[in-house]
Motif scaffolding. Structure first.
Motif, mmCIF file in Angstrom:
data_model
loop_
_atom_site.group_PDB
_atom_site.id
_atom_site.type_symbol
_atom_site.label_atom_id
_atom_site.label_comp_id
_atom_site.label_asym_id
_atom_site.label_seq_id
_atom_site.Cartn_x
_atom_site.Cartn_y
_atom_site.Cartn_z
ATOM 1 N N ALA A 36 -2.375 7.660 3.069
ATOM 2 C CA ALA A 36 -2.320 9.087 2.717
ATOM 3 C C ALA A 36 -1.155 9.380 1.773
ATOM 4 N N ALA A 37 -0.021 8.754 2.001
ATOM 5 C CA ALA A 37 1.141 8.961 1.131
ATOM 6 C C ALA A 37 0.836 8.498 -0.292
ATOM 7 N N LEU A 38 0.151 7.372 -0.425
ATOM 8 C CA LEU A 38 -0.229 6.867 -1.749
ATOM 9 C C LEU A 38 -1.352 7.712 -2.359
ATOM 10 N N HIS A 39 -2.313 8.092 -1.534
ATOM 11 C CA HIS A 39 -3.480 8.853 -1.985
ATOM 12 C C HIS A 39 -3.084 10.209 -2.570
ATOM 13 N N ALA A 40 -2.030 10.810 -2.034
ATOM 14 C CA ALA A 40 -1.599 12.146 -2.477
ATOM 15 C C ALA A 40 -1.276 12.191 -3.966
ATOM 16 N N GLU A 41 -0.794 11.086 -4.513
ATOM 17 C CA GLU A 41 -0.432 11.025 -5.934
ATOM 18 C C GLU A 41 -1.338 10.088 -6.733
ATOM 19 N N TRP A 42 -2.370 9.573 -6.110
ATOM 20 C CA TRP A 42 -3.238 8.567 -6.703
ATOM 21 C C TRP A 42 -4.232 9.196 -7.678
ATOM 22 N N PRO A 43 -4.377 8.642 -8.875
ATOM 23 C CA PRO A 43 -5.310 9.221 -9.853
ATOM 24 C C PRO A 43 -6.769 9.223 -9.394
ATOM 25 N N GLY A 44 -7.150 8.341 -8.485
ATOM 26 C CA GLY A 44 -8.532 8.264 -8.023
ATOM 27 C C GLY A 44 -8.902 9.238 -6.926
ATOM 28 N N ARG A 45 -7.964 10.074 -6.506
ATOM 29 C CA ARG A 45 -8.232 10.959 -5.361
ATOM 30 C C ARG A 45 -9.322 11.988 -5.636
ATOM 31 N N ASP A 46 -9.624 12.255 -6.919
ATOM 32 C CA ASP A 46 -10.701 13.201 -7.217
ATOM 33 C C ASP A 46 -12.079 12.573 -7.020
ATOM 34 N N GLN A 47 -12.162 11.230 -6.937
ATOM 35 C CA GLN A 47 -13.427 10.533 -6.712
ATOM 36 C C GLN A 47 -13.569 10.019 -5.285
ATOM 37 N N ILE A 48 -12.435 9.821 -4.614
ATOM 38 C CA ILE A 48 -12.462 9.190 -3.294
ATOM 39 C C ILE A 48 -11.652 10.011 -2.298
ATOM 40 N N ALA A 49 -12.358 10.553 -1.325
ATOM 41 C CA ALA A 49 -11.702 11.313 -0.262
ATOM 42 C C ALA A 49 -11.122 10.334 0.759
ATOM 43 N N LEU A 50 -10.076 10.751 1.428
ATOM 44 C CA LEU A 50 -9.485 9.983 2.522
ATOM 45 C C LEU A 50 -9.786 10.711 3.814
ATOM 46 N N ASN A 51 -10.318 9.982 4.792
ATOM 47 C CA ASN A 51 -10.745 10.587 6.047
ATOM 48 C C ASN A 51 -10.143 9.828 7.225
ATOM 49 N N GLY A 52 -9.272 10.473 7.973
ATOM 50 C CA GLY A 52 -8.748 9.909 9.214
ATOM 51 C C GLY A 52 -9.756 10.154 10.317
ATOM 52 N N VAL A 53 -10.175 9.098 10.990
ATOM 53 C CA VAL A 53 -11.256 9.184 11.978
ATOM 54 C C VAL A 53 -10.719 8.856 13.366
ATOM 55 N N GLU A 54 -11.104 9.651 14.332
ATOM 56 C CA GLU A 54 -10.769 9.393 15.736
ATOM 57 C C GLU A 54 -11.792 8.401 16.287
ATOM 58 N N CYS A 55 -11.517 7.127 16.141
ATOM 59 C CA CYS A 55 -12.303 6.015 16.657
ATOM 60 C C CYS A 55 -13.548 5.698 15.829
ATOM 61 N N MET A 56 -13.576 4.465 15.342
ATOM 62 C CA MET A 56 -14.753 3.940 14.642
ATOM 63 C C MET A 56 -15.331 2.745 15.413
ATOM 64 N N SER A 57 -14.988 2.642 16.688
ATOM 65 C CA SER A 57 -15.509 1.622 17.601
ATOM 66 C C SER A 57 -15.198 0.193 17.170
ATOM 67 N N GLY A 58 -14.072 0.008 16.500
ATOM 68 C CA GLY A 58 -13.602 -1.332 16.172
ATOM 69 C C GLY A 58 -12.421 -1.703 17.042
ATOM 70 N N CYS A 59 -12.386 -1.157 18.228
ATOM 71 C CA CYS A 59 -11.214 -1.221 19.099
ATOM 72 C C CYS A 59 -10.684 -2.628 19.340
ATOM 73 N N ASP A 60 -11.550 -3.599 19.465
ATOM 74 C CA ASP A 60 -11.097 -4.960 19.712
ATOM 75 C C ASP A 60 -10.575 -5.639 18.452
ATOM 76 N N ARG A 61 -10.738 -4.984 17.302
ATOM 77 C CA ARG A 61 -10.347 -5.608 16.035
ATOM 78 C C ARG A 61 -9.629 -4.613 15.128
ATOM 79 N N ALA A 62 -8.610 -3.950 15.659
ATOM 80 C CA ALA A 62 -7.864 -2.944 14.898
ATOM 81 C C ALA A 62 -7.034 -3.614 13.810
ATOM 82 N N CYS A 63 -6.740 -2.958 12.753
ATOM 83 C CA CYS A 63 -7.092 -1.632 12.260
ATOM 84 C C CYS A 63 -8.459 -1.663 11.568
ATOM 85 N N THR A 64 -9.179 -0.547 11.650
ATOM 86 C CA THR A 64 -10.520 -0.452 11.113
ATOM 87 C C THR A 64 -10.540 0.497 9.924
ATOM 88 N N VAL A 65 -11.193 0.026 8.843
ATOM 89 C CA VAL A 65 -11.278 0.756 7.582
ATOM 90 C C VAL A 65 -12.727 0.706 7.128
#
Length: 127
Positions: A36-65
């Motif tokens: 998020a800190a990088l995305h705030a000033e990133w030139p690509g932010r107008d094409q790519i949204a950043l979404n923080g998600v409460e659980c993507m069911s990858g719990c046994d293999r964190a971090c999940t992207v």
């Protein structure tokens, strides 16, 4: 009025590695905040949204992207470390994905931290 981004980079904010204390700051939260800190000033932010998600069911293999975009396969990556290198690589990967007409991300072309740890490639919706 500007258009909404057509692609999304999703990061689970509740991910934590096995054995991590339940009350510790989650690794997923740390990775999300670094991106998020990088995305705030990133030139690509107008094409790519950043979404923080409460659980993507990858719990046994964190971090999940994950990546998603219209008419493209969605990707689910796991086993990522909450490091500055991973945060930068996540945005580089998202830029590759958005620039691709098909959304296909060949393993050898992906940034280093994303050449492994792929959990799923989900075909695009059939309309």
């Amino acid at each position: 009025m500007s258009e909404l981004p057509s692609h999304t980079l999703h990061i689970c904010v509740t991910c934590r590695p096995k054995g991590a204390p339940p009350d510790a700051v989650r690794d997923g939260r740390l990775l999300y905040e670094a991106v998020a800190a990088l995305h705030a000033e990133w030139p690509g932010r107008d094409q790519i949204a950043l979404n923080g998600v409460e659980c993507m069911s990858g719990c046994d293999r964190a971090c999940t992207v994950a990546l998603s975009g219209p008419g493209k396969p969605s990707y689910l990556f796991c086993d990522k470390a909450p490091t500055p290198e991973t945060a930068e690589a996540a945005l580089e990967l998202a830029a590759q994905y958005a620039a691709s007409d098909t959304g296909v991300l060949m393993r050898g072309d992906r940034p280093g931290p994303f050449r492994s740890g792929i959990l799923a490639k989900i075909p695009p919706a059939v309309l």
